[in-house]
Design a protein around this motif. Structure first.
Motif, PDB file in Angstrom:
ATOM      1  N   GLN A  74       0.828  -1.210   0.000  1.00 14.05           N
ATOM      2  CA  GLN A  74       0.000   0.000   0.000  1.00 14.05           C
ATOM      3  C   GLN A  74       0.866   1.265   0.000  1.00 14.05           C
TER       4      GLN A  74
ATOM      5  N   LYS B  35       2.242   1.739  -3.510  1.00 16.42           N
ATOM      6  CA  LYS B  35       1.175   2.229  -4.385  1.00 16.42           C
ATOM      7  C   LYS B  35       0.935   3.720  -4.153  1.00 16.42           C
TER       8      LYS B  35
ATOM      9  N   SER C 161       3.832   5.874  -5.454  1.00 17.63           N
ATOM     10  CA  SER C 161       3.821   5.813  -6.917  1.00 17.63           C
ATOM     11  C   SER C 161       2.750   6.741  -7.485  1.00 17.63           C
ATOM     12  N   GLU C 162       1.551   6.693  -6.898  1.00 16.94           N
ATOM     13  CA  GLU C 162       0.454   7.529  -7.375  1.00 16.94           C
ATOM     14  C   GLU C 162       0.741   9.019  -7.180  1.00 16.94           C
TER      15      GLU C 162
ATOM     16  N   ALA D  40       5.904  -5.003  -5.730  1.00 12.21           N
ATOM     17  CA  ALA D  40       5.514  -3.595  -5.783  1.00 12.21           C
ATOM     18  C   ALA D  40       6.221  -2.874  -6.931  1.00 12.21           C
ATOM     19  N   ARG D  41       7.488  -3.186  -7.158  1.00  7.92           N
ATOM     20  CA  ARG D  41       8.217  -2.530  -8.250  1.00  7.92           C
ATOM     21  C   ARG D  41       7.639  -2.934  -9.610  1.00  7.92           C
TER      22      ARG D  41
ATOM     23  N   ARG E   5       4.554  -3.906 -10.140  1.00  8.08           N
ATOM     24  CA  ARG E   5       3.164  -3.459 -10.257  1.00  8.08           C
ATOM     25  C   ARG E   5       3.038  -1.945 -10.375  1.00  8.08           C
ATOM     26  N   TYR E   6       3.863  -1.197  -9.650  1.00  9.84           N
ATOM     27  CA  TYR E   6       3.649   0.245  -9.550  1.00  9.84           C
ATOM     28  C   TYR E   6       4.766   1.109 -10.144  1.00  9.84           C
ATOM     29  N   PHE E   7       5.912   0.517 -10.466  1.00 15.03           N
ATOM     30  CA  PHE E   7       7.041   1.329 -10.928  1.00 15.03           C
ATOM     31  C   PHE E   7       7.612   0.855 -12.263  1.00 15.03           C
ATOM     32  N   GLU E   8       6.891   0.023 -12.952  1.00 17.32           N
ATOM     33  CA  GLU E   8       7.343  -0.489 -14.245  1.00 17.32           C
ATOM     34  C   GLU E   8       7.597   0.669 -15.212  1.00 17.32           C
TER      35      GLU E   8
END
Length: 357
Positions: free
Chosen positions: A247, A250, A253-254, A328-329, A331-334
């Motif tokens: 979380q 995420k 990242s957002e 997390a990397r 999913r959210y930082f690709e």
């Protein structure tokens, strides 16, 4: 939480003995009881600012576990009061305790900008990123009074020298004008520490820091101004915030962070005693479980001093944390990359002006 047993506004709940001193200071129970009955404070909880006069300000970082070569700290000690802070032990070098002294006795280096300027103007100096706050937060509350960090940033800009910042304080936005100008030359990177999305956790873990929402807003504001931001989701503490990792990733990242880093908590030196005392007072129902899980990450101890392992941890709990980080990397930082800073400009600005000939 046993609120009555917690010293409000502070992380540490005691002053641990200084290992470098022969004698120790201890408050007797009868004296504390006397103060209670008389309605007096046994000691002041106010912050003291103590000027010091170092000969140098830029430190070479030898640890292979830290992603920096040079750091500088305008202040020693930190009023934020984060109970897990690895910098606490360094206060003992100055003759103070790693506990409450670290939060209440802030050593101020007002000569820092001049020392920095002398360092990077030296004929043998070759530009390498110097990180503000390698040890204690350069935007802690003392910065509002002394403004040393801003003066240092002005020196970095004047000589077109790369600089990194690590902070958990929204005060960094005060210097947005300088940060934007540094960024036009690719000379700045900012690391914002976000350790939890729970304000209840934040208040007891990091009592004098800004709210989590303000930190996220700071990431957003910096990102909107094209300033590269890395989020420090550290330390991960089993039983307190490690379950929040996905979380947290995420959320940062957002809000525009380009990357994130993490460590698994280790309680070296006096921090083991301070943290154990704190967790038993702040989270009494979970204290034993938290301490045991930290020990599971470090071979049965609260600390591991081995380079390459001490900040990552070992065992199943540590593996789970790092697996969540990998997820997390992806999913959210690709596709996001953190830029390298410009090392080429400084040599031409060493004399304070661009050489024409």
């Amino acid at each position: 939480m046993e609120k009555d047993s917690i010293l409000k506004g502070r992380g540490a709940q005691q002053n641990t003995p200084n290992k470098f001193l022969q004698h120790m200071y201890e408050m007797r129970e009868d004296f504390l009881e006397f103060c209670r009955l008389e309605g007096e404070e046994a000691e002041s909880n106010k912050t003291q600012y103590i000027p010091i006069f170092p000969k140098t300000i830029v430190n070479k970082v030898d640890s292979p576990d830290v992603g920096m070569m040079y750091s500088m700290n305008p202040y020693q000690g930190c009023e934020h009061g984060c109970i897990y802070c690895y910098a606490r032990n360094t206060h003992e070098y100055w003759g103070y305790s790693a506990g409450l002294d670290f939060e209440r006795k802030i050593l101020v280096k007002e000569s820092a900008p001049h020392l920095l300027e002398a360092k990077i103007k030296h004929k043998n100096w070759v530009a390498q990123t110097i990180v503000l706050s390698g040890n204690t937060d350069c935007y802690q509350p003392a910065e509002q009074k002394f403004g040393i960090t801003r003066k240092c940033l002005e020196v970095f800009l004047k000589y077109r020298h790369p600089v990194g910042i690590i902070t958990k304080n929204a005060l960094v936005l005060r210097d947005l004008d300088i940060l934007k100008e540094l960024n036009t030359h690719q000379l700045i990177a900012v690391n914002i520490s976000v350790t939890s999305l729970s304000e209840n956790t934040r208040r007891i873990l990091e009592p004098r820091t800004v709210s989590i929402q303000k930190r996220l807003d700071t990431i957003r504001m910096l990102s909107e101004n094209k300033i590269p931001v890395n989020a420090m989701l550290a330390p991960m503490i089993p039983g307190i915030n490690s379950h929040e990792l996905l979380q947290l990733a995420k959320a940062v990242s957002e809000h525009g962070a380009l990357s994130f880093g993490l460590t698994v908590v280790r309680l070296n030196g006096a921090i083991g005693q301070l943290f154990s005392d704190w967790v038993k007072k702040a989270l009494p129902d979970k204290a034993d479980k938290i301490l045991h899980q930290i020990q599971e990450c470090h071979g049965g101890s609260l600390n591991d001093s081995r380079f390459g392992v001490r900040s990552k941890g070992e065992g199943k709990i540590a593996e789970q944390i790092h697996e969540m980080a990998r997820l997390a990397r992806r999913r959210y930082f690709e596709g996001r990359t953190f830029p390298k800073l410009n090392m080429e400009l400084h040599q031409r600005y060493k004399d304070g002006q661009l050489k024409l000939f």
